[in-house]
Design an enzyme around this catalytic site. Sequence first.
Site, PDB file in Angstrom:
ATOM      1  N   CYS A 186      37.833  31.501  35.177  1.00 15.38           N
ATOM      2  CA  CYS A 186      38.775  32.490  34.686  1.00 15.38           C
ATOM      3  C   CYS A 186      38.120  33.212  33.517  1.00 15.38           C
ATOM      4  O   CYS A 186      37.593  32.563  32.608  1.00 15.38           O
ATOM      5  CB  CYS A 186      40.073  31.808  34.257  1.00 15.38           C
ATOM      6  SG  CYS A 186      41.238  32.971  33.559  1.00 15.38           S
ATOM      7  N   ASN A 200      35.617  26.699  40.994  1.00 19.27           N
ATOM      8  CA  ASN A 200      36.573  25.801  41.649  1.00 19.27           C
ATOM      9  C   ASN A 200      35.817  24.734  42.418  1.00 19.27           C
ATOM     10  O   ASN A 200      34.623  24.873  42.699  1.00 19.27           O
ATOM     11  CB  ASN A 200      37.391  26.592  42.674  1.00 19.27           C
ATOM     12  CG  ASN A 200      38.289  27.617  42.036  1.00 19.27           C
ATOM     13  OD1 ASN A 200      39.442  27.348  41.765  1.00 19.27           O
ATOM     14  ND2 ASN A 200      37.757  28.797  41.771  1.00 19.27           N
ATOM     15  N   ASP A 226      39.601  34.056  42.862  1.00 21.81           N
ATOM     16  CA  ASP A 226      39.137  33.251  41.719  1.00 21.81           C
ATOM     17  C   ASP A 226      37.607  33.252  41.671  1.00 21.81           C
ATOM     18  O   ASP A 226      36.993  33.338  40.605  1.00 21.81           O
ATOM     19  CB  ASP A 226      39.662  31.816  41.864  1.00 21.81           C
ATOM     20  CG  ASP A 226      39.677  31.041  40.564  1.00 21.81           C
ATOM     21  OD1 ASP A 226      38.768  31.242  39.752  1.00 21.81           O
ATOM     22  OD2 ASP A 226      40.583  30.216  40.364  1.00 21.81           O
ATOM     23  N   HIS A 258      39.219  23.060  38.912  1.00 21.40           N
ATOM     24  CA  HIS A 258      37.897  23.600  38.580  1.00 21.40           C
ATOM     25  C   HIS A 258      36.963  22.421  38.338  1.00 21.40           C
ATOM     26  O   HIS A 258      37.397  21.302  38.060  1.00 21.40           O
ATOM     27  CB  HIS A 258      38.004  24.554  37.389  1.00 21.40           C
ATOM     28  CG  HIS A 258      38.568  25.894  37.787  1.00 21.40           C
ATOM     29  ND1 HIS A 258      37.776  26.979  38.060  1.00 21.40           N
ATOM     30  CD2 HIS A 258      39.842  26.300  38.013  1.00 21.40           C
ATOM     31  CE1 HIS A 258      38.538  28.006  38.407  1.00 21.40           C
ATOM     32  NE2 HIS A 258      39.810  27.620  38.395  1.00 21.40           N
TER      33      HIS A 258
HETATM   34  P1  HMG Z   1      49.044  44.627  29.391  1.00 17.20           P
HETATM   35  O1  HMG Z   1      47.999  45.402  28.713  1.00 17.20           O
HETATM   36  O2  HMG Z   1      49.878  43.699  28.569  1.00 17.20           O
HETATM   37  O3  HMG Z   1      50.007  45.528  30.225  1.00 17.20           O
HETATM   38  O4  HMG Z   1      48.373  43.821  30.580  1.00 17.20           O
HETATM   39  P2  HMG Z   1      50.834  46.770  29.866  1.00 17.20           P
HETATM   40  O5  HMG Z   1      52.098  46.652  30.666  1.00 17.20           O
HETATM   41  O6  HMG Z   1      50.929  46.962  28.363  1.00 17.20           O
HETATM   42  O7  HMG Z   1      49.931  47.953  30.463  1.00 17.20           O
HETATM   43  C1  HMG Z   1      48.647  48.273  29.970  1.00 17.20           C
HETATM   44  C2  HMG Z   1      47.872  49.012  31.047  1.00 17.20           C
HETATM   45  O8  HMG Z   1      47.679  48.135  32.174  1.00 17.20           O
HETATM   46  C3  HMG Z   1      48.598  50.233  31.578  1.00 17.20           C
HETATM   47  O9  HMG Z   1      47.603  51.166  31.986  1.00 17.20           O
HETATM   48  C4  HMG Z   1      49.293  49.692  32.812  1.00 17.20           C
HETATM   49  O10 HMG Z   1      49.578  50.699  33.766  1.00 17.20           O
HETATM   50  C5  HMG Z   1      48.238  48.735  33.340  1.00 17.20           C
HETATM   51  P3  HMG Z   1      47.091  52.336  31.019  1.00 17.20           P
HETATM   52  O11 HMG Z   1      48.336  53.113  30.698  1.00 17.20           O
HETATM   53  O12 HMG Z   1      46.508  51.663  29.800  1.00 17.20           O
HETATM   54  O13 HMG Z   1      46.073  53.043  31.851  1.00 17.20           O
HETATM   55  N1  HMG Z   1      48.800  47.674  34.183  1.00 17.20           N
HETATM   56  C6  HMG Z   1      48.331  47.398  35.420  1.00 17.20           C
HETATM   57  N2  HMG Z   1      47.338  47.937  36.139  1.00 17.20           N
HETATM   58  C7  HMG Z   1      47.123  47.417  37.375  1.00 17.20           C
HETATM   59  N3  HMG Z   1      47.862  46.401  37.877  1.00 17.20           N
HETATM   60  C8  HMG Z   1      48.865  45.854  37.169  1.00 17.20           C
HETATM   61  C9  HMG Z   1      49.122  46.349  35.895  1.00 17.20           C
HETATM   62  N4  HMG Z   1      50.026  46.036  34.931  1.00 17.20           N
HETATM   63  C10 HMG Z   1      49.815  46.852  33.906  1.00 17.20           C
HETATM   64  N5  HMG Z   1      49.554  44.847  37.694  1.00 17.20           N
HETATM   65  C11 HMG Z   1      48.213  42.527  32.563  1.00 17.20           C
HETATM   66  C12 HMG Z   1      49.086  42.916  31.378  1.00 17.20           C
HETATM   67  C13 HMG Z   1      48.809  41.301  33.211  1.00 17.20           C
HETATM   68  C14 HMG Z   1      48.179  43.689  33.542  1.00 17.20           C
HETATM   69  C15 HMG Z   1      46.788  42.240  32.047  1.00 17.20           C
HETATM   70  O14 HMG Z   1      46.887  41.269  31.037  1.00 17.20           O
HETATM   71  C16 HMG Z   1      45.842  41.751  33.105  1.00 17.20           C
HETATM   72  O15 HMG Z   1      45.511  42.473  34.046  1.00 17.20           O
HETATM   73  N6  HMG Z   1      45.345  40.510  32.966  1.00 17.20           N
HETATM   74  C17 HMG Z   1      44.392  39.910  33.887  1.00 17.20           C
HETATM   75  C18 HMG Z   1      44.927  38.594  34.332  1.00 17.20           C
HETATM   76  C19 HMG Z   1      44.002  37.961  35.356  1.00 17.20           C
HETATM   77  O16 HMG Z   1      43.735  38.537  36.390  1.00 17.20           O
HETATM   78  N7  HMG Z   1      43.524  36.740  35.041  1.00 17.20           N
HETATM   79  C20 HMG Z   1      42.735  35.970  35.950  1.00 17.20           C
HETATM   80  C21 HMG Z   1      43.570  35.398  37.054  1.00 17.20           C
HETATM   81  S1  HMG Z   1      44.530  33.965  36.580  1.00 17.20           S
HETATM   82  C22 HMG Z   1      43.437  32.633  36.827  1.00 17.20           C
HETATM   83  O17 HMG Z   1      42.288  32.836  37.102  1.00 17.20           O
HETATM   84  C23 HMG Z   1      43.976  31.229  36.762  1.00 17.20           C
HETATM   85  C24 HMG Z   1      44.210  30.624  38.147  1.00 17.20           C
HETATM   86  O18 HMG Z   1      43.036  30.634  38.916  1.00 17.20           O
HETATM   87  C25 HMG Z   1      44.680  29.157  38.001  1.00 17.20           C
HETATM   88  C26 HMG Z   1      43.778  28.334  37.104  1.00 17.20           C
HETATM   89  O19 HMG Z   1      42.589  28.174  37.399  1.00 17.20           O
HETATM   90  O20 HMG Z   1      44.298  27.844  36.100  1.00 17.20           O
HETATM   91  C27 HMG Z   1      45.288  31.385  38.923  1.00 17.20           C
HETATM   92 MG    MG Z   2      41.420  29.171  38.868  1.00 22.06          MG
END
Ligand code: HMG
Ligand code: MG
Length: 300
Positions: free
Chosen positions: A238, A247, A14, A207
């Site tokens: 995020c 955080n 994070d 956060h």
């Molecule tokens: P998408 O575009 O909907 O996925 O992304 P897709 O299935 O259509 O695939 C598109 C491309 O992404 C493809 O590659 C896939 O292979 C690739 P391309 O053919 O274009 O080269 N792909 C991946 N690559 C690596 N790892 C994977 C993966 N899945 C698909 N797992 C996806 C969907 C979820 C991947 C995208 O939306 C994403 O990466 N989002 C980022 C989410 C993230 O990391 N957010 C921050 C963390 S959450 C947070 O901070 C909150 C938290 O702290 C709690 C809070 O504070 O509230 C936890």
């Molecule tokens: Mg967070």
Amino acid sequence: MSEFVKIVEVGPRDGLQNEKQALTVEQRLNFINDLINAGLKSIEVGSCVSAKWVPQMAQSDELFKLLPQTTDVQFSLLTPNIKGFETAQAVGCKEVAVFTAASESFTRKNINCSIDESFEKFSDVMSAAKAHNIRVRGYVSCVVDCPYEGAIAPEQVVKVVKRLYDMGCYEVSLGETIGTATPDRVQKVWQACLAELDSKVLAGHFHNTYGMAIANIYQSLQQGIRVFDSSLAGLGGCPYAKGASGNVSTEDLFYLLSHMGFETGIDLEQLMQASQNISNVLNRKSLSNYANAYWQTKCA
Ligand code: HMG
Ligand code: MG
């Protein structure tokens, strides 16, 4: 014997996912080694997400391979879908975290799907995790406010939290993603969750945008919550929650818990050293009030 509170250190994930400057794998590894030396036993080391979406978390699998072979630290990786899970599993990860939200709009911005669709993806992750004996933690973002929808009803939060738990998550962390909550509102969310679930399976992830994280944690402690996520030096945010800052800092959390008589397993001097090291690497002042006061007093 004093009661133990589990701290889940999310700085390497994070914390670093929101930094303008992406650290090298070596810098990330040094950060994690510092955290281990400070006594942290649960460390979220990175994310197996799309590098196009979150470039700072690229090569989390490479980083994982370099982690020390220790059995007393639980290292975890964020995995939004089966592709991420397979990446984590291939490098020997024994705990993954799936993440969704109590808000439809945030879920769409963050992981490009609806809440229901996120559960379809998690169902594949859960089956594979069971087959490989890998623990799954769950996250629910926007448990009080959403940057796109405003206030979220506690009943909506409980539904998603319970759904993750019923699906097989051993613990569900409630994300106060944008740091706008105050203790009165946090109280209502826990009250609703505790009517359905045991406090032992719940965690708080606060956060600190409005400086309320420690107050919210104090409130959570009063209601029996004993697991908190935090980030060294107060790093974090995020990329899909504009304006949200870091955080609660691990240092401030440690200060609160130790003064309230809770055991955390943390070594103060090593924690402060780790805090100073990561602030130096990022070339900025720590966001931890305690760390800043500690060094000021020490240098006076
Ligand atoms: P998408 O575009 O909907 O996925 O992304 P897709 O299935 O259509 O695939 C598109 C491309 O992404 C493809 O590659 C896939 O292979 C690739 P391309 O053919 O274009 O080269 N792909 C991946 N690559 C690596 N790892 C994977 C993966 N899945 C698909 N797992 C996806 C969907 C979820 C991947 C995208 O939306 C994403 O990466 N989002 C980022 C989410 C993230 O990391 N957010 C921050 C963390 S959450 C947070 O901070 C909150 C938290 O702290 C709690 C809070 O504070 O509230 C936890
Ligand atoms: Mg967070």
